[in-house]
Design a protein around this motif. Structure first.
Motif, PDB file in Angstrom:
ATOM      1  N   ASP A  33       0.704  -1.272   0.132  1.00  0.00           N
ATOM      2  CA  ASP A  33       0.044  -0.040   0.258  1.00  0.00           C
ATOM      3  C   ASP A  33       0.829   1.231  -0.090  1.00  0.00           C
ATOM      4  N   THR A  34       2.010   1.224  -0.128  1.00  0.00           N
ATOM      5  CA  THR A  34       3.169   2.215   0.106  1.00  0.00           C
ATOM      6  C   THR A  34       3.569   2.638  -1.221  1.00  0.00           C
ATOM      7  N   PRO A  35       3.516   3.953  -1.592  1.00  0.00           N
ATOM      8  CA  PRO A  35       4.241   4.385  -2.995  1.00  0.00           C
ATOM      9  C   PRO A  35       5.772   4.485  -2.552  1.00  0.00           C
ATOM     10  N   ARG A  36       6.579   4.124  -3.619  1.00  0.00           N
ATOM     11  CA  ARG A  36       7.961   4.177  -3.224  1.00  0.00           C
ATOM     12  C   ARG A  36       8.794   4.661  -4.621  1.00  0.00           C
ATOM     13  N   ALA A  37       9.566   5.676  -4.259  1.00  0.00           N
ATOM     14  CA  ALA A  37      10.249   6.303  -5.438  1.00  0.00           C
ATOM     15  C   ALA A  37      11.794   5.994  -5.677  1.00  0.00           C
ATOM     16  N   ARG A  38      12.235   5.905  -6.694  1.00  0.00           N
ATOM     17  CA  ARG A  38      13.787   5.879  -6.786  1.00  0.00           C
ATOM     18  C   ARG A  38      14.188   6.625  -8.079  1.00  0.00           C
ATOM     19  N   PRO A  39      15.454   7.090  -8.228  1.00  0.00           N
ATOM     20  CA  PRO A  39      15.911   7.529  -9.410  1.00  0.00           C
ATOM     21  C   PRO A  39      16.130   6.612 -10.509  1.00  0.00           C
ATOM     22  N   MET A  40      15.853   6.852 -11.567  1.00  0.00           N
ATOM     23  CA  MET A  40      16.178   6.251 -13.002  1.00  0.00           C
ATOM     24  C   MET A  40      16.635   7.106 -14.051  1.00  0.00           C
ATOM     25  N   HIS A  41      17.649   6.459 -14.649  1.00  0.00           N
ATOM     26  CA  HIS A  41      18.266   7.272 -15.955  1.00  0.00           C
ATOM     27  C   HIS A  41      17.922   6.861 -17.154  1.00  0.00           C
ATOM     28  N   LEU A  42      17.594   8.027 -18.025  1.00  0.00           N
ATOM     29  CA  LEU A  42      16.888   7.824 -19.184  1.00  0.00           C
ATOM     30  C   LEU A  42      18.145   7.325 -20.023  1.00  0.00           C
ATOM     31  N   VAL A  43      17.801   6.206 -21.047  1.00  0.00           N
ATOM     32  CA  VAL A  43      18.816   5.634 -21.643  1.00  0.00           C
ATOM     33  C   VAL A  43      18.590   6.053 -23.198  1.00  0.00           C
ATOM     34  N   GLN A  44      17.547   6.559 -23.784  1.00  0.00           N
ATOM     35  CA  GLN A  44      17.167   6.569 -25.262  1.00  0.00           C
ATOM     36  C   GLN A  44      17.668   8.415 -25.618  1.00  0.00           C
ATOM     37  N   ASP A  45      17.309   8.328 -26.927  1.00  0.00           N
ATOM     38  CA  ASP A  45      17.947   9.637 -27.442  1.00  0.00           C
ATOM     39  C   ASP A  45      16.518  10.376 -27.925  1.00  0.00           C
ATOM     40  N   GLU A  46      15.576   9.751 -27.759  1.00  0.00           N
ATOM     41  CA  GLU A  46      14.314  10.250 -28.485  1.00  0.00           C
ATOM     42  C   GLU A  46      13.009   9.720 -27.691  1.00  0.00           C
ATOM     43  N   TYR A  47      11.890  10.249 -27.900  1.00  0.00           N
ATOM     44  CA  TYR A  47      10.691   9.927 -27.338  1.00  0.00           C
ATOM     45  C   TYR A  47       9.331   9.787 -28.071  1.00  0.00           C
ATOM     46  N   ASP A  48       9.059   8.547 -28.242  1.00  0.00           N
ATOM     47  CA  ASP A  48       7.878   8.290 -29.179  1.00  0.00           C
ATOM     48  C   ASP A  48       6.402   7.796 -28.415  1.00  0.00           C
ATOM     49  N   GLY A  49       6.757   8.058 -26.657  1.00  0.00           N
ATOM     50  CA  GLY A  49       5.550   7.795 -25.981  1.00  0.00           C
ATOM     51  C   GLY A  49       5.891   6.683 -25.032  1.00  0.00           C
ATOM     52  N   THR A  50       7.123   6.132 -25.353  1.00  0.00           N
ATOM     53  CA  THR A  50       7.659   5.101 -24.394  1.00  0.00           C
ATOM     54  C   THR A  50       8.935   5.380 -23.977  1.00  0.00           C
ATOM     55  N   LEU A  51       9.221   5.209 -22.401  1.00  0.00           N
ATOM     56  CA  LEU A  51      10.540   5.498 -21.846  1.00  0.00           C
ATOM     57  C   LEU A  51      11.115   4.296 -21.421  1.00  0.00           C
ATOM     58  N   TRP A  52      12.590   4.311 -21.518  1.00  0.00           N
ATOM     59  CA  TRP A  52      13.344   3.144 -21.364  1.00  0.00           C
ATOM     60  C   TRP A  52      14.317   3.300 -20.172  1.00  0.00           C
ATOM     61  N   PHE A  53      14.412   2.346 -19.419  1.00  0.00           N
ATOM     62  CA  PHE A  53      15.448   2.512 -18.231  1.00  0.00           C
ATOM     63  C   PHE A  53      16.037   0.950 -18.124  1.00  0.00           C
ATOM     64  N   PHE A  54      17.486   0.870 -17.778  1.00  0.00           N
ATOM     65  CA  PHE A  54      18.120  -0.390 -17.483  1.00  0.00           C
ATOM     66  C   PHE A  54      17.829  -0.627 -16.074  1.00  0.00           C
ATOM     67  N   THR A  55      17.587  -1.889 -15.690  1.00  0.00           N
ATOM     68  CA  THR A  55      17.443  -2.460 -14.109  1.00  0.00           C
ATOM     69  C   THR A  55      17.810  -3.691 -14.133  1.00  0.00           C
TER      70      THR A  55
END
Length: 160
Positions: free
Chosen positions: A28-50
């Motif tokens: 029930d708890t929201p959690r936030a953490r930093p994520m680094h963008l890896v793409q060079d353009e945006y088409d409605g989808t964002l990508w992150f390595f994990t």
């Protein structure tokens, strides 16, 4: 969900920020953490390595609805994006987005079975962009306090 022009507008707001806070739900708890963008353009989808073994992956598998927030106080840019998270081990995409920055976090390389991409398909969002300098913003706040009107701080738009 939005036009190509609007997607470009969103990309122009977040591309230099690079790091967004990813919010998932842990029980029930929201959690936030930093994520680094890896793409060079945006088409409605964002990508992150994990890592496949990361808690955020388990949380996103339990509830795929996630939120990302980006902010640049110096430029007065704030962006909140909500969408659906999905995990992929697509090697072509891993090869496409792999770089030395990512490699530093994954010393066993891109063939490590724990390396995956987190794909977030954006469905809706909101963004704010201050239109003027900090001095103008302070003036707007002071004026609002004297007139009981809301300050005009710049652009705000919801989408999706």
């Amino acid at each position: 969900m939005s036009s190509p022009e609007h997607k470009q507008k969103i990309w122009n707001m977040i591309k230099d920020i690079k790091v967004g806070m990813l919010v998932t739900v842990d029980g029930d708890t929201p959690r936030a953490r930093p994520m680094h963008l890896v793409q060079d353009e945006y088409d409605g989808t964002l990508w992150f390595f994990t890592r496949r073994s990361a808690e955020k992956v388990f949380e996103a598998q339990q509830d795929s609805q996630v939120c990302l927030s980006f902010s640049d106080q110096e430029e007065g840019v704030y962006v909140s994006l909500s969408g659906t998270a999905n995990l992929t081990k697509n090697q072509e995409l891993i090869d496409k987005y792999w770089n030395s920055f990512v490699g530093a976090w994954f010393p066993e390389g891109k063939e490590d079975p724990d390396v995956v991409l987190l794909e977030i398909k954006i469905q809706q969002g909101e963004h704010w962009k201050a239109k003027e300098s900090k001095a103008f913003q302070l003036y707007e706040i002071a004026k609002a306090n004297m007139t009981d009107k809301t300050p005009n701080m710049g652009e705000n738009e919801k989408f999706g």
